[in-house]
Design a protein around this motif. Sequence first.
Motif, PDB file in Angstrom:
ATOM      1  N   ARG A   7      22.471 -46.930  20.793  1.00 44.54           N
ATOM      2  CA  ARG A   7      22.792 -46.048  21.777  1.00 44.54           C
ATOM      3  C   ARG A   7      22.132 -44.475  21.263  1.00 44.54           C
ATOM      4  NH1 ARG A   7      28.038 -43.632  20.338  1.00 44.54           N
ATOM      5  NH2 ARG A   7      27.664 -42.033  21.958  1.00 44.54           N
ATOM      6  N   LEU A   8      21.763 -43.739  22.294  1.00 43.84           N
ATOM      7  CA  LEU A   8      21.247 -42.344  21.733  1.00 43.84           C
ATOM      8  C   LEU A   8      22.313 -41.450  21.207  1.00 43.84           C
ATOM      9  CD1 LEU A   8      18.625 -40.974  22.545  1.00 43.84           C
ATOM     10  CD2 LEU A   8      19.777 -39.777  24.598  1.00 43.84           C
ATOM     11  N   VAL A   9      21.812 -40.798  20.158  1.00 46.22           N
ATOM     12  CA  VAL A   9      22.517 -39.621  19.688  1.00 46.22           C
ATOM     13  C   VAL A   9      21.704 -38.385  19.671  1.00 46.22           C
ATOM     14  CG1 VAL A   9      23.755 -38.651  17.924  1.00 46.22           C
ATOM     15  CG2 VAL A   9      23.886 -41.167  18.380  1.00 46.22           C
ATOM     16  N   VAL A  10      22.091 -37.217  20.307  1.00 45.39           N
ATOM     17  CA  VAL A  10      21.285 -36.114  20.398  1.00 45.39           C
ATOM     18  C   VAL A  10      22.205 -34.946  20.040  1.00 45.39           C
ATOM     19  CG1 VAL A  10      19.948 -34.552  21.913  1.00 45.39           C
ATOM     20  CG2 VAL A  10      20.163 -37.037  22.581  1.00 45.39           C
ATOM     21  N   PRO A  11      22.226 -34.601  18.666  1.00 41.52           N
ATOM     22  CA  PRO A  11      23.378 -33.758  18.184  1.00 41.52           C
ATOM     23  C   PRO A  11      23.493 -32.533  18.650  1.00 41.52           C
ATOM     24  CG  PRO A  11      21.568 -34.472  16.314  1.00 41.52           C
ATOM     25  CD  PRO A  11      21.344 -35.140  17.607  1.00 41.52           C
ATOM     26  N   TRP A  12      22.657 -31.798  19.318  1.00 43.44           N
ATOM     27  CA  TRP A  12      22.878 -30.448  20.066  1.00 43.44           C
ATOM     28  C   TRP A  12      23.349 -30.568  21.522  1.00 43.44           C
ATOM     29  CZ3 TRP A  12      18.234 -32.743  19.164  1.00 43.44           C
ATOM     30  CH2 TRP A  12      17.122 -32.739  20.199  1.00 43.44           C
ATOM     31  N   LYS A  13      23.607 -31.855  21.798  1.00 43.54           N
ATOM     32  CA  LYS A  13      23.990 -31.876  23.287  1.00 43.54           C
ATOM     33  C   LYS A  13      25.378 -32.245  23.363  1.00 43.54           C
ATOM     34  CE  LYS A  13      19.227 -32.170  24.923  1.00 43.54           C
ATOM     35  NZ  LYS A  13      19.158 -31.205  26.038  1.00 43.54           N
ATOM     36  N   TYR A  14      26.078 -32.061  24.656  1.00 47.41           N
ATOM     37  CA  TYR A  14      27.323 -32.622  24.643  1.00 47.41           C
ATOM     38  C   TYR A  14      27.302 -34.352  24.642  1.00 47.41           C
ATOM     39  CZ  TYR A  14      28.969 -27.946  25.654  1.00 47.41           C
ATOM     40  OH  TYR A  14      29.183 -26.596  25.376  1.00 47.41           O
ATOM     41  N   GLY A  15      28.362 -34.880  24.382  1.00 42.04           N
ATOM     42  CA  GLY A  15      28.462 -36.226  24.343  1.00 42.04           C
ATOM     43  C   GLY A  15      28.054 -37.112  25.293  1.00 42.04           C
ATOM     44  N   PHE A  16      28.234 -36.680  26.548  1.00 38.78           N
ATOM     45  CA  PHE A  16      27.815 -37.470  27.456  1.00 38.78           C
ATOM     46  C   PHE A  16      26.180 -37.747  27.682  1.00 38.78           C
ATOM     47  CE2 PHE A  16      28.144 -33.376  29.395  1.00 38.78           C
ATOM     48  CZ  PHE A  16      26.829 -33.093  29.970  1.00 38.78           C
ATOM     49  N   LYS A  17      25.582 -36.987  27.265  1.00 36.79           N
ATOM     50  CA  LYS A  17      23.981 -37.387  26.932  1.00 36.79           C
ATOM     51  C   LYS A  17      23.708 -38.391  26.339  1.00 36.79           C
ATOM     52  CE  LYS A  17      21.296 -34.509  28.971  1.00 36.79           C
ATOM     53  NZ  LYS A  17      20.088 -34.861  29.939  1.00 36.79           N
ATOM     54  N   SER A  18      24.523 -38.757  25.471  1.00 36.41           N
ATOM     55  CA  SER A  18      24.513 -39.839  24.272  1.00 36.41           C
ATOM     56  C   SER A  18      24.653 -41.210  24.833  1.00 36.41           C
ATOM     57  CB  SER A  18      25.111 -39.558  23.080  1.00 36.41           C
ATOM     58  OG  SER A  18      24.568 -38.539  22.352  1.00 36.41           O
ATOM     59  N   ILE A  19      23.710 -41.624  25.743  1.00 33.25           N
ATOM     60  CA  ILE A  19      24.080 -42.829  26.695  1.00 33.25           C
ATOM     61  C   ILE A  19      23.993 -44.196  25.454  1.00 33.25           C
ATOM     62  CG2 ILE A  19      21.499 -42.857  26.861  1.00 33.25           C
ATOM     63  CD1 ILE A  19      22.147 -44.446  29.422  1.00 33.25           C
ATOM     64  N   LYS A  20      24.982 -45.126  25.982  1.00 33.06           N
ATOM     65  CA  LYS A  20      25.320 -46.197  25.216  1.00 33.06           C
ATOM     66  C   LYS A  20      24.692 -47.454  25.634  1.00 33.06           C
ATOM     67  CE  LYS A  20      29.867 -44.367  23.796  1.00 33.06           C
ATOM     68  NZ  LYS A  20      31.177 -44.610  23.657  1.00 33.06           N
ATOM     69  N   SER A  21      24.674 -48.426  24.953  1.00 30.64           N
ATOM     70  CA  SER A  21      24.150 -49.967  25.341  1.00 30.64           C
ATOM     71  C   SER A  21      22.967 -49.904  26.120  1.00 30.64           C
ATOM     72  CB  SER A  21      25.248 -50.831  25.714  1.00 30.64           C
ATOM     73  OG  SER A  21      26.344 -50.480  24.977  1.00 30.64           O
ATOM     74  N   ILE A  22      21.794 -49.447  25.560  1.00 27.66           N
ATOM     75  CA  ILE A  22      20.772 -49.015  26.327  1.00 27.66           C
ATOM     76  C   ILE A  22      19.703 -50.199  26.674  1.00 27.66           C
ATOM     77  CG2 ILE A  22      18.188 -47.725  26.353  1.00 27.66           C
ATOM     78  CD1 ILE A  22      19.972 -45.337  24.903  1.00 27.66           C
ATOM     79  N   VAL A  23      19.602 -50.440  27.850  1.00 31.68           N
ATOM     80  CA  VAL A  23      18.710 -51.922  28.220  1.00 31.68           C
ATOM     81  C   VAL A  23      17.377 -51.440  28.722  1.00 31.68           C
ATOM     82  CG1 VAL A  23      20.448 -53.378  28.645  1.00 31.68           C
ATOM     83  CG2 VAL A  23      19.712 -52.031  30.685  1.00 31.68           C
ATOM     84  N   ARG A  24      17.042 -49.979  29.089  1.00 29.41           N
ATOM     85  CA  ARG A  24      15.672 -49.595  29.536  1.00 29.41           C
ATOM     86  C   ARG A  24      15.642 -48.126  29.141  1.00 29.41           C
ATOM     87  NH1 ARG A  24      13.830 -49.930  36.064  1.00 29.41           N
ATOM     88  NH2 ARG A  24      11.657 -49.498  35.766  1.00 29.41           N
ATOM     89  N   ILE A  25      14.018 -47.919  28.769  1.00 25.59           N
ATOM     90  CA  ILE A  25      13.684 -46.870  28.607  1.00 25.59           C
ATOM     91  C   ILE A  25      12.542 -46.722  29.235  1.00 25.59           C
ATOM     92  CG2 ILE A  25      12.697 -45.254  26.581  1.00 25.59           C
ATOM     93  CD1 ILE A  25      14.658 -46.686  24.865  1.00 25.59           C
TER      94      ILE A  25
END
Length: 301
Positions: free
Chosen positions: A207-225
């Motif tokens: 999953r993504l973690v973007v520490p300067w953004k709100y939690g919902f940006k940090s999308i989980k269980s990614i299957v496509r980029i």
Amino acid sequence: MAHRWKNTLNRSDITPIEHYMNRRQLMAGLAAGVGLVGLGSSVRAQPALEPNSFEDITSYNNYYEFGTGKDDPAKNAHRLTTSPWTVQIDGLVDRPGDYAFADIMDAMTIEERIYRFRCVEAWSMVIPWNGFELADLLEMAGVQPGAKYVAFETALRPDEMPGVRFPVLDWPYVEGLRLDEAMNPLTIMATGIYGKDIPNQNGAPLRLVVPWKYGFKSIKSIVRITLTEEEPPTSWNKANPREYGFYSNVNPEVDHPRWSQASERAVGGGLFARRIDTLMFNGYEEEVAGLYKGMDLKANF
Ligand SMILES: Nc1nc2c(c(=O)[nH]1)N[C@H]1C(S)=C(S)[C@@H](COP(=O)(O)O)O[C@H]1N2
Ligand SMILES: [Mo]
């Protein structure tokens, strides 16, 4: 799956103190002669460097595919099959294709890091993530010059995800970053917590973690980029464009329409269940403010 994490978390692996307090607060605290731990009344206490417990981190979650309650993901996410797992990387890349998660892990240098993690719900945790820089993964696929954004998509598995029966969001969950945000070294793909495989409720296997953004940006269980030229849609913006913008930076000066974002509640404070001042860009102002130079952050919220 065999991971190569060194399970030796020490002080130097922890985000430096400057990330937790801005310099002014630090100087004010020092001038007032109080220790870093005990910054007093005028400057409200910032979270200690201590990460939250594994229990806190894995039992209080948002993962709507498994239900909208904070304890639903911990109850239901065990149903998600995370192995084998492939991530499709496509769009404006030199080497599009299906990348096996196992091969990604083999190719990446796994480093231990600690990031503060805050959410728009006005709570925050300190989570010791394991993972790698998103930039390394994107470079593996070869970003083409025309790419300006990165779009992300979560798995959509009605058989395994009881929450997707309900149209609370337009499934699959999608998110996006501007390419320079994605390439910033603070933007990571997390694959572990406390040196263990990341639990399903926290977004296994990556999953993504973007520490300067709100939690919902940090999308989980990614299957496509997907690398794109146009700004990609994002789930919360689609659901409620007035409340959730594309940027979603942590910005205490821009309140959510229904609540203040000037402070947050540190989860699991134990003896001190405290509210703390929210810092611009979650305390990463020095590292990321340059990304938004010249932008009106109230218009681009
Ligand atoms: N696929 C998916 N990713 C998601 C969510 C979700 O519902 N589905 N929730 C987001 C929100 S609102 C938050 S606050 C964080 C929570 O991450 P955590 O449970 O690991 O703390 O995940 C984000 N990523
Ligand atoms: Mo959230």
